[in-house]
Design a protein around this motif. Structure first.
Motif, PDB file in Angstrom:
ATOM      1  N   ALA A 133     111.128  46.470  69.060  1.00  0.00           N
ATOM      2  CA  ALA A 133     112.555  46.790  69.200  1.00  0.00           C
ATOM      3  C   ALA A 133     113.375  46.061  68.139  1.00  0.00           C
ATOM      4  N   ASP A 134     113.070  44.782  67.901  1.00  0.00           N
ATOM      5  CA  ASP A 134     113.752  44.040  66.836  1.00  0.00           C
ATOM      6  C   ASP A 134     113.508  44.698  65.485  1.00  0.00           C
ATOM      7  N   THR A 135     112.266  45.085  65.241  1.00  0.00           N
ATOM      8  CA  THR A 135     111.908  45.709  63.965  1.00  0.00           C
ATOM      9  C   THR A 135     112.729  46.968  63.730  1.00  0.00           C
ATOM     10  N   ALA A 136     112.824  47.812  64.747  1.00  0.00           N
ATOM     11  CA  ALA A 136     113.590  49.049  64.612  1.00  0.00           C
ATOM     12  C   ALA A 136     115.062  48.757  64.365  1.00  0.00           C
ATOM     13  N   GLY A 137     115.628  47.818  65.105  1.00  0.00           N
ATOM     14  CA  GLY A 137     117.038  47.493  64.930  1.00  0.00           C
ATOM     15  C   GLY A 137     117.342  46.935  63.557  1.00  0.00           C
ATOM     16  N   PHE A 138     116.494  46.040  63.081  1.00  0.00           N
ATOM     17  CA  PHE A 138     116.719  45.483  61.747  1.00  0.00           C
ATOM     18  C   PHE A 138     116.524  46.545  60.665  1.00  0.00           C
ATOM     19  N   ALA A 139     115.556  47.432  60.864  1.00  0.00           N
ATOM     20  CA  ALA A 139     115.362  48.514  59.902  1.00  0.00           C
ATOM     21  C   ALA A 139     116.626  49.360  59.792  1.00  0.00           C
ATOM     22  N   LEU A 158     119.262  51.594  64.858  1.00  0.00           N
ATOM     23  CA  LEU A 158     120.047  50.438  65.277  1.00  0.00           C
ATOM     24  C   LEU A 158     120.511  50.571  66.722  1.00  0.00           C
ATOM     25  N   VAL A 159     121.099  51.705  67.059  1.00  0.00           N
ATOM     26  CA  VAL A 159     121.689  51.879  68.391  1.00  0.00           C
ATOM     27  C   VAL A 159     120.618  52.082  69.458  1.00  0.00           C
ATOM     28  N   ASN A 160     119.560  52.797  69.125  1.00  0.00           N
ATOM     29  CA  ASN A 160     118.537  53.162  70.120  1.00  0.00           C
ATOM     30  C   ASN A 160     117.239  52.399  69.943  1.00  0.00           C
ATOM     31  N   ARG A 161     117.322  51.211  69.384  1.00  0.00           N
ATOM     32  CA  ARG A 161     116.116  50.440  69.064  1.00  0.00           C
ATOM     33  C   ARG A 161     115.251  50.159  70.286  1.00  0.00           C
ATOM     34  N   GLY A 162     115.860  49.993  71.445  1.00  0.00           N
ATOM     35  CA  GLY A 162     115.094  49.685  72.643  1.00  0.00           C
ATOM     36  C   GLY A 162     114.536  50.902  73.348  1.00  0.00           C
ATOM     37  N   ARG A 163     114.873  52.097  72.871  1.00  0.00           N
ATOM     38  CA  ARG A 163     114.428  53.327  73.523  1.00  0.00           C
ATOM     39  C   ARG A 163     113.301  54.013  72.770  1.00  0.00           C
ATOM     40  N   LEU A 164     112.936  53.488  71.623  1.00  0.00           N
ATOM     41  CA  LEU A 164     111.857  54.083  70.829  1.00  0.00           C
ATOM     42  C   LEU A 164     110.526  53.558  71.348  1.00  0.00           C
TER      43      LEU A 164
END
Length: 427
Positions: A354-360, A401-407
């Motif tokens: 989730a962190d990886t997706a958000g930072f990406a 960024l917005v949906n990082r925890g839903r992927l």
């Protein structure tokens, strides 16, 4: 630490750098004795530093020297020379873990804020090769493994606690470089910052919409909070495709001057973001419709493989090298609770993903509407085509960024990229 600028620093040029390195025994041996036969050229095309290639009868070296300001902007933006100290310390620590993924190191000069290292040849900057549509089948394996080992082995999962805390204290002084990231990556894109820029007028609507997008602004600030508070591991700090050099079968990581102790997902996310930016730029580099579709699929497959290889190696290290204070074996395996350790591992990786997706997502957005952009997009000559590619990349960054925890997993990221790339009506 005291800034090197206070102790006799001088910026070099192609003449003075030759005499300087000729006087360094380890470097002179690499080049060949004496300075008479040396040649030098300045090749720095980055945003911050001078970079010289010095060649002699026996070989060549790279000399990287920090300037007391941001080269991209000029002396109106001062910057401490001490960043060379942090780069050297990061390089030496990473070299102790994965020396084959870095240039060989020869010399550090704190007074003149310079690092002398191996001249990588025939290596080329990865970003330029991705623009040209070239494939590197070993890239994902090299980068996934490098990330797993350097991040795990500098974390509280592995590193002895006193040493980790000492390193956190040392790198915490890299304040100015962290501030660049804190401002450019997480803050400036979301208000009318003076140095923001984008492709006008084609990207105007999308860029301006970010400032009114409450969800994305909150998400960016949440990721900034993670960035500033989560001292998980020693980060490269600026791991984009311009900081990776490649040949057909070799990969080297350079330029960790932004190094500090932070969240593992920042380095992974930065690298994946740049692969995704390359993916969304492909249509702009086509000579004919669909010409680069297969190459785009290779880029997405590389995104998936980097994460998969990282996660597999991280799992191995968790099971075999988990000797630090976190998730101690004395609490789990030594008590007969191996399953508990595996559950903790899965949860750790879920949070890291989730962190990886958000930072990406944050990194993609900043490279499209902030100060420093990427050549992948900037080299698209037709502004209409460039803006279309950038609008899709911007939409991708927002979703990450917005949906990082839903992927659910990395394939969800690549599926999202494909879906957005097919959208032709983005602002």
């Amino acid at each position: 630490m005291e800034d090197a600028h206070s102790g006799g620093y001088r910026p070099f040029d192609v003449e003075t750098v030759k005499a300087h390195v000729a006087g360094l025994p380890a470097v002179a041996e690499r080049l060949g004795e004496g300075s008479a036969g040396l040649s030098a050229r300045e090749v720095g095309d980055g945003n911050l530093n001078l970079v010289f290639i010095v060649e002699g009868p026996a070989g060549a070296v790279v000399v990287k020297q920090a300037l007391p300001y941001v080269r991209l902007v000029g002396d109106s933006w001062p910057l401490p020379l001490s960043r060379a100290f942090f780069e050297w310390n990061a390089l030496t620590r990473q070299a102790a873990i994965r020396p084959e993924r870095l240039p060989q190191l020869f010399h550090f000069d704190a007074t003149n804020a310079l690092v002398v290292m191996e001249y990588l040849t025939p290596h080329v900057i990865l970003r330029k090769e991705l623009i040209a549509g070239k494939r590197f089948e070993s890239l994902a394996g090299h980068m996934g493994t490098f990330l797993a080992e350097t991040l795990f082995r500098t974390s509280d999962l592995s590193l002895e606690t006193a040493r980790k805390k000492a390193d956190v204290a040392l790198f915490s002084n890299n304040v100015a470089l962290c501030a660049i990231t804190e401002n450019l990556v997480f803050t400036d894109a979301y208000f009318d910052a003076p140095l923001n820029r984008w492709t006008r007028p084609g990207l105007d609507k999308a860029a301006l919409a970010l400032r009114a997008d409450r969800a994305v602004k909150i998400a960016a600030q949440e990721m900034l909070q993670v960035f500033t508070t989560k001292t998980e591991a020693l980060l490269h700090g600026d791991l984009h495709t311009g900081s990776v050099m490649v040949t057909g079968d070799d990969t080297r990581v350079i330029d960790p001057e932004f190094a500090f102790y932070g969240p593992m997902g920042f380095d992974i996310g930065a690298f994946l973001a740049n692969l995704l930016l390359a993916y969304f730029s492909q249509e702009g580099h086509e000579g004919a419709d669909g010409e680069r579709d297969e190459y785009g699929e290779w880029l997405l497959a590389t995104v998936e493989a980097v994460w998969a290889i990282f996660a597999d190696r991280f799992r191995e290290l968790w099971r075999t090298e988990r000797t630090g204070i976190l998730f101690a074996r004395s609490v789990f395996e030594d008590e007969g609770d191996g399953l508990g350790a595996e559950i903790a591992l899965a949860r750790f990786l879920d949070g890291l993903f989730a962190d990886t997706a958000g930072f990406a997502g944050a990194k993609m957005i900043r490279r499209l509407v902030g100060l420093a952009h990427v050549e992948d997009m900037e080299s698209i000559a037709d502004e209409t085509r460039r803006a279309a590619c950038e609008a899709r990349a911007l939409a991708m960054g927002r979703e990450l960024l917005v949906n990082r925890g839903r992927l659910s997993d990395v394939s969800a990221i690549t599926s999202l990229a494909r879906a957005i790339s097919r959208q032709k009506d983005l602002p």
